[in-house]
Scaffold this active site. Structure first.
Site, PDB file in Angstrom:
ATOM      1  N   ASP A   1       0.822  -1.082  -0.144  1.00 46.95           N
ATOM      2  CA  ASP A   1       0.099   0.084  -0.033  1.00 46.95           C
ATOM      3  C   ASP A   1       1.043   1.322  -0.018  1.00 46.95           C
ATOM      4  O   ASP A   1       2.138   1.238   0.545  1.00 46.95           O
ATOM      5  CB  ASP A   1      -0.847   0.108   1.202  1.00 46.95           C
TER       6      ASP A   1
ATOM      7  N   ASP B   1      -4.765  -3.425   5.086  1.00 43.86           N
ATOM      8  CA  ASP B   1      -5.322  -2.871   6.520  1.00 43.86           C
ATOM      9  C   ASP B   1      -6.615  -3.063   6.823  1.00 43.86           C
ATOM     10  O   ASP B   1      -6.982  -3.171   7.884  1.00 43.86           O
ATOM     11  CB  ASP B   1      -4.842  -1.412   6.637  1.00 43.86           C
TER      12      ASP B   1
ATOM     13  N   ASP C   1      -9.201  -6.071   2.618  1.00 43.91           N
ATOM     14  CA  ASP C   1      -8.010  -6.591   2.151  1.00 43.91           C
ATOM     15  C   ASP C   1      -7.740  -8.073   2.685  1.00 43.91           C
ATOM     16  O   ASP C   1      -6.802  -8.617   2.124  1.00 43.91           O
ATOM     17  CB  ASP C   1      -7.168  -5.741   2.647  1.00 43.91           C
TER      18      ASP C   1
END
Length: 892
Positions: free
Chosen positions: A129, A516, A520
């Site tokens: 990310d 997170d 996900d």
């Protein structure tokens, strides 16, 4: 539903709902042994076969060559068997993992699943990310653009000085290369100032975004070329820092025209307000401004509150002028530029000139092309009679004045979430290690590309980005090709994450994925190495992951990869230390008997001690060895590779042969000092190998040899003639004790003492050499890096002296005697030989590696699982049960 009533129909429940499906995917955990433990099981089976053969051979040699009785033969064979079984190996492997996970935890990487430790060493792609992982998750002002200059701001500085701003006109002067020829409206639409929300969000997080559909930003007369800066050193020269007064006056509109509260010491803790606005307060704070004092000295008289409809905010303040109030305005740059009649020349608020709208609009485009959010700061004055204190003003106070454009623009604030400084180095280190880093973000394409350039993710090989909507149109085959061509995936959804992971795996990559949120979890589960965030992450994401980043920092992943590689290297070192020690014990028994010894050169308790104490203590040294220099310059471990490769096997065989040869040689060397090589136990009176001569009946003095009586009734005399016994008795070099036994220079206990110490001190020499795979241990580096090495060596050496000399412990328990100086000289010599042989082997391998040989065992060989390496992933790129998930609509 805002009001009224209705009937709801439940179409799915339990595991068939969106959340339920995620839970089902996450909860399907396969409990399996780690790859290393599976390999150790396979090695154990092979060892079991070899040990069985060696044990059987030892039994036959003991029975038919050494002439031991059946019971003694079985006992000797069992000593060989016990010696070669690596009882402490699994304990050392567990210790290696435990030490590695402890080190990772100290570096903020918390391992949840044991297989993750070894998976880290073979990771080839890290999908990360952006926000908070690669970046600081703190919106920061990175540049301030005036009518004639660019001032770069040091976002990483912790000092509160104006020198954090430096004039650097080349910084962000031109559009980003990928937007160099694009239409202005397209640049805005693709950049961070677009009003389009991130994927999965209802609205844009940039409250001051430019809405090109309502207010197209176009340069008059159709000219869209870059507007050059006016060549002027005023008010500060290139490379110089502005003074405090200049920065304070320039940023005052952003400070006073704000209701935000800055966090403690300029950080995030305790902050309240919009991150974009807070970035200006933070820059002012780190320039030396006292935010609270500024707001208290110039309180708000009246204001136009912010609204997403008109995208600006204005406040009125009394600066002490008798006739006029000062108005500060900040807002979306496209709207502010249209309302400006003047600009502050060079950012100096008292020096005004006509506003060059073309210049400012092009600057907006330039900054947008680099993925920066842009905010315009303006100021003006109004008569005090036109505003009443405390009055709630409408937007027409700013954009509906009869005189038309009336503001003076001070400058543009370029704002972004900057990369973490440590991530730049971490990504460079990962690339050097053959680990590719990909960035997956919901941000806009230009923002992602700009951050990618800063981090080094975007380079000549991976020169551009691709968006989630584009990925949605790809077939599985196109997707596989795409993930090998791009490093930056912008505006990506959770579904895209899963497909990216599965596509990489289908291409033979070992993939790590960060995440997170709840949405996900399936992607984390699908990845070879799921990494969840410890600070910002959800419990669901953590449960689905193998590793948690306590600091949400990408650099921690690279540190963990390095530790994972170290674990693999250390396990190979453990095998290189333990296996020769164990093999040498058993082979010493076998070869000692084969070469003529009547008894085992090692007692059962010595064997057990070396297995459980010496091997484990010295194996501990290898288990906790720090990473060697250059470990991150090597490519990732290939799929299907085994711990024991060709060269490691040769090293193990060399170590085994050397130790075995020297242990047996020490026994025969010491035995050679006895009369005619006789050897028997001093403690065991019934040892059949004793040479005992009896006195004839009636004899009062001296020894009278009765051949028939001796050869039948005396120990050790079978096979001797009367003349031979008489010659032994009469020899000047022989003497007999009161029991009639031949007195030897060295007994079986002495032989076992020297063999035992040659084995264990040789193991110490082997361990010291094994600390470095290629580097020589004949160097001061051997004393650095692992203090436990010398502690372990000292413990083993101290225990050897203790066992050798403590009465009762040496002769009763370990069946040995204290050693003389000659014996210690042999031990020291043989210890040096072991060390020299292993160092010579390393020198030969260094030479072979220099000439291109695969001495790291990286190529596939007979020991490797080539089927595992060639097995592709032909499944659909979305895991079963996830193809219809609307993951992007699920909130964290």
């Amino acid at each position: 539903v805002a009001q009224g009533s209705g009937v709801g129909i439940a179409v799915t429940t339990g595991d068939y709902t969106q959340i339920g499906t995620i839970n089902k995917l996450v909860s399907q955990v396969e409990k399996k042994k780690t790859n290393v433990l599976e390999q150790i099981d396979q090695v154990s089976k092979l060892l079991a076969l070899l040990i069985a053969v060696a044990t059987l051979i030892t039994f036959f040699i003991a029975r038919f060559k050494a002439k031991q009785n059946w019971f003694e033969s079985v006992s000797t064979a069992l000593v060989c068997c016990v010696a070669m079984i690596p009882e402490g190996l699994e304990a050392i492997v567990t210790l290696t993992y435990a030490w590695a996970t402890t080190n990772m935890a100290k570096s903020n990487a918390i391992i949840r699943a044991l297989p993750a430790v070894e998976t880290l060493g073979s990771v080839t792609v890290i999908c990360s990310d952006k926000t908070g992982t690669l970046t600081q998750n703190v919106m920061s002002l990175t540049a301030f653009v005036t009518s004639n200059a660019h001032y770069k701001f040091d976002v990483n500085s912790k000092e509160r000085v104006p020198a954090n701003f430096v004039r650097e006109d080349a910084y962000l002067r031109e559009r980003a290369q990928h937007q160099a020829g694009a239409k202005l409206s397209n640049v805005i639409a693709d950049g961070a100032n677009s009003g389009a929300p991130r994927r999965g969000q209802m609205q844009s997080s940039n409250h001051y975004s430019i809405d090109t559909s309502l207010h197209p930003v176009e340069i008059e007369d159709g000219a869209e070329g870059a507007a050059p800066l006016a060549v002027s050193d005023a008010p500060f020269a290139e490379g110089a820092s502005p003074d405090f007064a200049f920065v304070k006056n320039a940023l005052t509109p952003g400070v006073l025209c704000s209701k935000c509260i800055l966090g403690d010491n300029g950080g995030r803790e305790g902050e309240i307000g919009n991150p974009t606005e807070l970035s200006i307060l933070r820059a002012s704070y780190f320039t030396g401004c006292d935010i609270d004092v500024m707001k208290n000295e110039l309180p708000i008289v009246a204001e136009v509150p912010f609204s997403s409809e008109y995208k600006f905010m204005a406040t009125v303040h009394d600066e002490g002028n008798a006739d006029n109030y000062t108005v500060f305005v900040k807002g979306a740059p496209d709207r502010m530029v249209k309302l400006c009649s003047h600009q502050c020349k060079g950012g100096v608020i008292d020096d005004l000139e006509p506003c060059d709208q073309n210049y400012w609009i092009e600057k907006i485009a330039v900054l947008s092309s680099h993925g920066l959010r842009v905010l315009a700061l303006c100021r003006a004055t109004v008569p005090k009679s036109s505003v009443s204190p405390g009055e709630n003003l409408g937007p027409e106070f700013v954009n509906g004045r009869p005189e038309g454009p009336w503001l003076s623009i001070t400058g543009l604030c370029a704002i972004m979430d900057p990369p973490r400084p440590e991530c730049v180095q971490a990504i460079a280190e990962a690339k050097g290690a053959g680990v590719r880093v990909a960035m997956i973000t919901g941000d806009h394409k230009d923002t992602a590309t700009a951050i990618g350039h800063m981090l080094g993710i975007v380079d000549e090989k991976y020169s551009s980005a691709i968006t989630g909507p584009e990925l949605d149109e790809f077939s599985d085959e196109e997707m596989k090709s795409c993930v090998m061509e791009y490093n930056v995936f912008a505006r990506a959804s959770p579904q895209n994450k899963i497909r990216i992971v599965k596509a990489l795996q289908a291409c033979g990559q070992i993939c790590s994925m960060t995440g997170d949120g709840v949405n996900d979890a399936p992607a984390l589960k699908a990845a070879d190495m799921g990494v969840a965030m410890g600070k910002e992450g959800t419990d669901v994401a953590r449960e689905a992951s193998e590793m948690i980043l306590a600091d949400d920092n990408f650099a921690t992943i690279v540190t963990a990869v390095k530790e994972g590689r170290c674990v693999w290297d250390n396990l190979r070192k453990v095998l290189f230390i333990n296996t020769p020690i164990n093999n040498a014990q058993g082979m010493s028994v076998l070869l000692g008997l084969a070469f003529g010894l009547k008894q085992s050169p090692l007692s059962p308790i010595q064997v057990l001690y070396s297995n459980l104490i010496c091997a484990i203590t010295l194996g501990f040294v290898a288990a906790i060895e720090p990473p060697e220099d250059g470990i991150m310059a090597l490519p990732p471990r290939r799929i299907g590779k085994r711990l024991i490769g060709r060269y490691l096997l040769l090293r193990i065989l060399l170590g085994t042969f050397t130790l075995t040869l020297l242990v047996v040689a020490s026994a025969f060397w010491l035995k050679s000092f006895n009369f005619e090589g006789n050897l028997f136990s001093m403690e065991d009176k019934n040892d059949p190998n004793h040479l005992v001569l009896k006195m004839a009946e009636g004899s009062e003095s001296g020894w009278i040899i009765d051949a028939e009586d001796c050869t039948k009734n005396c120990l050790g005399t079978a096979g001797y003639t009367q003349d031979e016994l008489q010659a032994i008795y009469d020899n000047a070099d022989t003497s007999f004790d009161t029991d009639g036994r031949l007195v030897l220079s060295y007994y079986l206990e002495d032989i076992r003492a020297i063999a035992f110490n040659v084995l264990d001190f040789g193991a110490i020499a082997l361990t010291i050499s094994a600390r470095f795979t290629y580097l020589s241990s004949i160097h001061p580096r051997v004393f650095r890096g692992n203090r436990y090495c010398w502690i372990s060596c000292f413990i083993v050496a101290a225990l050897q002296f203790l066992i050798t000399y403590v009465p009762g412990l040496n002769n009763v328990v370990f069946q040995m005697k204290g050693m003389d100086l000659r014996s210690w000289g042999i031990v020291a010599l043989f210890m040096f030989i072991v060390f020299l042989v292993m160092e010579t082997e390393k020198a030969v391998r260094r030479h072979l590696k220099f000439n291109g040989a695969d001495t790291d065992d990286r190529e596939y060989g007979a020991f490797d699982n080539t089927a595992e390496a060639s097995a592709g992933n032909d499944d659909a790129l979305l895991p079963k049960g996830a193809s219809n998930l609307n993951l992007s609509s699920l909130a964290k």
